[in-house]
Scaffold this motif. Structure first.
Motif, PDB file in Angstrom:
ATOM      1  N   ALA A   1      11.601   2.697   1.461  1.00 45.10           N
ATOM      2  CA  ALA A   1      12.118   2.714   2.569  1.00 45.10           C
ATOM      3  C   ALA A   1      11.488   1.753   3.709  1.00 45.10           C
ATOM      4  O   ALA A   1      10.540   1.714   4.203  1.00 45.10           O
ATOM      5  CB  ALA A   1      11.837   4.101   3.318  1.00 45.10           C
ATOM      6  N   TRP A   2      12.725   0.858   4.235  1.00 46.55           N
ATOM      7  CA  TRP A   2      12.139  -0.139   5.041  1.00 46.55           C
ATOM      8  C   TRP A   2      12.808   0.258   6.408  1.00 46.55           C
ATOM      9  O   TRP A   2      14.034   0.433   6.628  1.00 46.55           O
ATOM     10  CB  TRP A   2      12.813  -1.599   4.552  1.00 46.55           C
ATOM     11  CG  TRP A   2      12.675  -2.960   5.540  1.00 46.55           C
ATOM     12  CD1 TRP A   2      11.326  -3.189   5.959  1.00 46.55           C
ATOM     13  CD2 TRP A   2      13.566  -3.423   6.011  1.00 46.55           C
ATOM     14  NE1 TRP A   2      11.880  -4.332   6.689  1.00 46.55           N
ATOM     15  CE2 TRP A   2      13.319  -4.420   6.924  1.00 46.55           C
ATOM     16  CE3 TRP A   2      15.250  -3.321   6.243  1.00 46.55           C
ATOM     17  CZ2 TRP A   2      14.073  -5.136   7.640  1.00 46.55           C
ATOM     18  CZ3 TRP A   2      16.003  -4.120   6.985  1.00 46.55           C
ATOM     19  CH2 TRP A   2      15.084  -5.058   7.695  1.00 46.55           C
ATOM     20  N   PRO A   3      11.711  -0.054   7.466  1.00 49.64           N
ATOM     21  CA  PRO A   3      12.407   0.588   8.854  1.00 49.64           C
ATOM     22  C   PRO A   3      13.333  -0.293   9.758  1.00 49.64           C
ATOM     23  O   PRO A   3      13.803   0.321  10.592  1.00 49.64           O
ATOM     24  CB  PRO A   3      10.922   0.736   9.472  1.00 49.64           C
ATOM     25  CG  PRO A   3      10.169  -0.277   8.963  1.00 49.64           C
ATOM     26  CD  PRO A   3      10.467  -0.365   7.395  1.00 49.64           C
TER      27      PRO A   3
ATOM     28  N   THR B   1       1.870  -4.119   5.800  1.00 49.59           N
ATOM     29  CA  THR B   1       2.920  -4.855   4.771  1.00 49.59           C
ATOM     30  C   THR B   1       3.523  -3.667   4.007  1.00 49.59           C
ATOM     31  O   THR B   1       3.014  -2.526   3.934  1.00 49.59           O
ATOM     32  CB  THR B   1       2.191  -5.732   3.952  1.00 49.59           C
ATOM     33  OG1 THR B   1       1.542  -5.049   3.080  1.00 49.59           O
ATOM     34  CG2 THR B   1       1.621  -6.798   4.506  1.00 49.59           C
ATOM     35  N   LEU B   2       4.591  -3.837   3.334  1.00 50.53           N
ATOM     36  CA  LEU B   2       5.655  -2.955   2.699  1.00 50.53           C
ATOM     37  C   LEU B   2       6.361  -3.730   1.746  1.00 50.53           C
ATOM     38  O   LEU B   2       6.741  -4.728   1.775  1.00 50.53           O
ATOM     39  CB  LEU B   2       6.497  -2.213   3.735  1.00 50.53           C
ATOM     40  CG  LEU B   2       7.577  -1.236   3.226  1.00 50.53           C
ATOM     41  CD1 LEU B   2       6.734   0.010   2.764  1.00 50.53           C
ATOM     42  CD2 LEU B   2       8.451  -0.919   4.116  1.00 50.53           C
TER      43      LEU B   2
ATOM     44  N   GLU C   1       4.224   0.789  -2.838  1.00 49.98           N
ATOM     45  CA  GLU C   1       5.689   0.763  -2.293  1.00 49.98           C
ATOM     46  C   GLU C   1       5.630   1.705  -0.867  1.00 49.98           C
ATOM     47  O   GLU C   1       6.650   1.806  -0.264  1.00 49.98           O
ATOM     48  CB  GLU C   1       6.787   1.220  -2.781  1.00 49.98           C
ATOM     49  CG  GLU C   1       7.096   0.160  -4.169  1.00 49.98           C
ATOM     50  CD  GLU C   1       8.064   0.722  -5.326  1.00 49.98           C
ATOM     51  OE1 GLU C   1       8.397   1.610  -5.310  1.00 49.98           O
ATOM     52  OE2 GLU C   1       8.575  -0.273  -5.984  1.00 49.98           O
ATOM     53  N   LYS C   2       4.587   2.009  -0.306  1.00 50.13           N
ATOM     54  CA  LYS C   2       4.213   2.749   0.850  1.00 50.13           C
ATOM     55  C   LYS C   2       3.682   1.777   1.723  1.00 50.13           C
ATOM     56  O   LYS C   2       3.001   0.636   1.314  1.00 50.13           O
ATOM     57  CB  LYS C   2       3.348   3.870   0.677  1.00 50.13           C
ATOM     58  CG  LYS C   2       4.047   5.038  -0.106  1.00 50.13           C
ATOM     59  CD  LYS C   2       3.117   6.173  -0.344  1.00 50.13           C
ATOM     60  CE  LYS C   2       3.763   7.256  -1.058  1.00 50.13           C
ATOM     61  NZ  LYS C   2       2.761   8.239  -1.557  1.00 50.13           N
ATOM     62  N   PRO C   3       3.826   1.887   3.164  1.00 48.84           N
ATOM     63  CA  PRO C   3       3.066   0.709   3.963  1.00 48.84           C
ATOM     64  C   PRO C   3       1.769   0.789   3.808  1.00 48.84           C
ATOM     65  O   PRO C   3       1.045   1.743   3.696  1.00 48.84           O
ATOM     66  CB  PRO C   3       3.502   1.539   5.447  1.00 48.84           C
ATOM     67  CG  PRO C   3       4.760   2.327   5.288  1.00 48.84           C
ATOM     68  CD  PRO C   3       4.638   2.766   3.775  1.00 48.84           C
TER      69      PRO C   3
ATOM     70  N   LEU D   1      11.147 -10.109  -1.150  1.00 47.15           N
ATOM     71  CA  LEU D   1       9.753 -10.329  -0.424  1.00 47.15           C
ATOM     72  C   LEU D   1       9.230  -9.287   0.395  1.00 47.15           C
ATOM     73  O   LEU D   1       9.846  -8.510   0.793  1.00 47.15           O
ATOM     74  CB  LEU D   1      10.077 -11.501   0.832  1.00 47.15           C
ATOM     75  CG  LEU D   1      10.898 -12.890   0.435  1.00 47.15           C
ATOM     76  CD1 LEU D   1      11.140 -13.548   1.597  1.00 47.15           C
ATOM     77  CD2 LEU D   1       9.803 -13.543  -0.386  1.00 47.15           C
ATOM     78  N   ALA D   2       7.766  -9.440   0.433  1.00 53.87           N
ATOM     79  CA  ALA D   2       7.152  -8.222   0.831  1.00 53.87           C
ATOM     80  C   ALA D   2       7.299  -8.260   2.330  1.00 53.87           C
ATOM     81  O   ALA D   2       7.280  -9.426   3.117  1.00 53.87           O
ATOM     82  CB  ALA D   2       5.652  -8.195   1.008  1.00 53.87           C
ATOM     83  N   ALA D   3       7.654  -7.262   3.333  1.00 53.90           N
ATOM     84  CA  ALA D   3       7.915  -6.776   4.753  1.00 53.90           C
ATOM     85  C   ALA D   3       6.717  -6.807   5.337  1.00 53.90           C
ATOM     86  O   ALA D   3       5.696  -6.081   4.836  1.00 53.90           O
ATOM     87  CB  ALA D   3       8.772  -5.865   4.709  1.00 53.90           C
TER      88      ALA D   3
END
Length: 235
Positions: A94-96, A187-188, A30-32, A168-170
C-alpha cells in the motif's frame, strides 16, 4: 502537529491500513521501513517549502543513506493512494500517494531496479521525462537508458516498460502545512540498497568517501537535477 497536517497523516495511515487489508501478500519488507527523520532543505541549507518545487522538474536529494539518491517530483496533480505490485503480481503493498497542499509531491529512490543505474555528479542515465521518452509510451515517466526501463511516478513508480523487475522504492514524506516543510522519514517497497553498496563500493568510496553508508540525519539538501549533475542523458 497542525490540524491539517494531522488530518493528512491520519488519512494516509488509514489508506495504508485499508489497502494492506485488501492485498493478498504484505511481506515485512513491503511495509514502511523507518529511518532517521530528515527535513528537506534548499541548496543554501534553508528549509525547503513544498510550494517552491516546480511542477514536473527533476529534483534530487540523498536518503536514507549519504550515497543513495532520491528523485523528488511535483507532478502538478493530485496523486491518489494505491496498491503497488512488486516482483510478483501477488506481492502488493500500500503506497500512500502524494503529499503537499495538492497532494502532488512524490519521492522515489533514483536507483534503477534493473542494473542499479543512478545519477552521479558527472552523469545521469535515469531521470523523470515530461514528454515521452520512447514512441508509444505515455509522458511523465521515469526513464532509465540502460535497456529502457520505465516507471510511473503517479502509480507508486510501478514498472510500465522495460526489463526492470520491480518498482522503485518509495521514500515517504511528511508535509507540515504550518510552514510548508517536507520531511523524509521512511522507505517503502523493495529496495536495492545492499546490492547497490556491494556493487559500487569502490566507486562510492571515491564519490562520497567513508560516509557513503552513513544514515542521513536531520537534513537532506535538495538540488535540481541539472544543478546536481553535469550531464543528464536523454536517450
Amino acid at each position: 502537529m497542525h490540524r491539517r497536517g494531522f488530518l493528512q497523516a491520519c488519512t494516509a495511515q488509514a489508506t495504508l491500513v485499508h489497502l494492506a487489508a485488501g492485498t493478498p501478500a504484505f511481506a515485512a519488507h513491503e511495509k514502511p521501513r523507518p529511518f532517521e527523520r530528515a527535513v528537506l532543505t534548499d541548496a543554501t541549507g534553508r528549509q525547503l517549502r513544498a510550494s517552491d518545487l516546480q511542477p514536473r522538474v527533476n529534483y534530487v536529494f540523498h536518503y536514507p543513506f549519504e550515497a543513495t539518491p532520491v528523485f523528488l517530483l511535483n507532478l502538478g496533480k493530485e496523486v491518489s493512494p494505491q496498491a503497488v505490485t512488486g516482483r510478483e503480481k501477488a506481492d502488493q503493498y500500500a503506497w500512500p500517494g502524494g503529499v503537499g497542499r495538492r497532494r502532488s509531491i512524490v519521492a522515489y529512490s533514483a536507483i534503477c531496479t534493473h542494473k542499479l543505474v543512478y545519477p552521479t555528479r558527472d552523469v545521469s542515465f535515469i531521470s523523470f521525462r515530461k514528454s515521452r521518452a520512447r514512441r508509444g509510451v505515455q509522458d511523465d515517466l521515469i526513464h532509465c537508458c540502460a535497456e529502457h526501463s520505465q516507471y510511473d511516478p503517479a502509480q507508486g513508480a510501478s514498472v510500465v516498460a522495460g526489463p526492470a523487475p520491480e518498482p522503485l522504492a518509495a521514500v515517504l514524506l511528511e508535509h507540515d502545512a504550518r510552514d510548508d516543510s517536507l520531511t523524509a522519514y521512511a522507505t517503502l517497497g523493495p529496495d536495492r540498497f545492499d546490492l547497490f553498496f556491494e556493487r559500487y563500493a569502490a566507486k562510492l568510496q571515491l564519490e562520497v568517501g567513508p560516509t557513503a553508508r552513513e544514515l542521513v540525519r536531520s537534513q537532506a539538501r535538495v538540488l535540481p537535477l541539472d544543478k546536481f549533475c553535469r550531464n543528464s542523458v536523454q536517450c
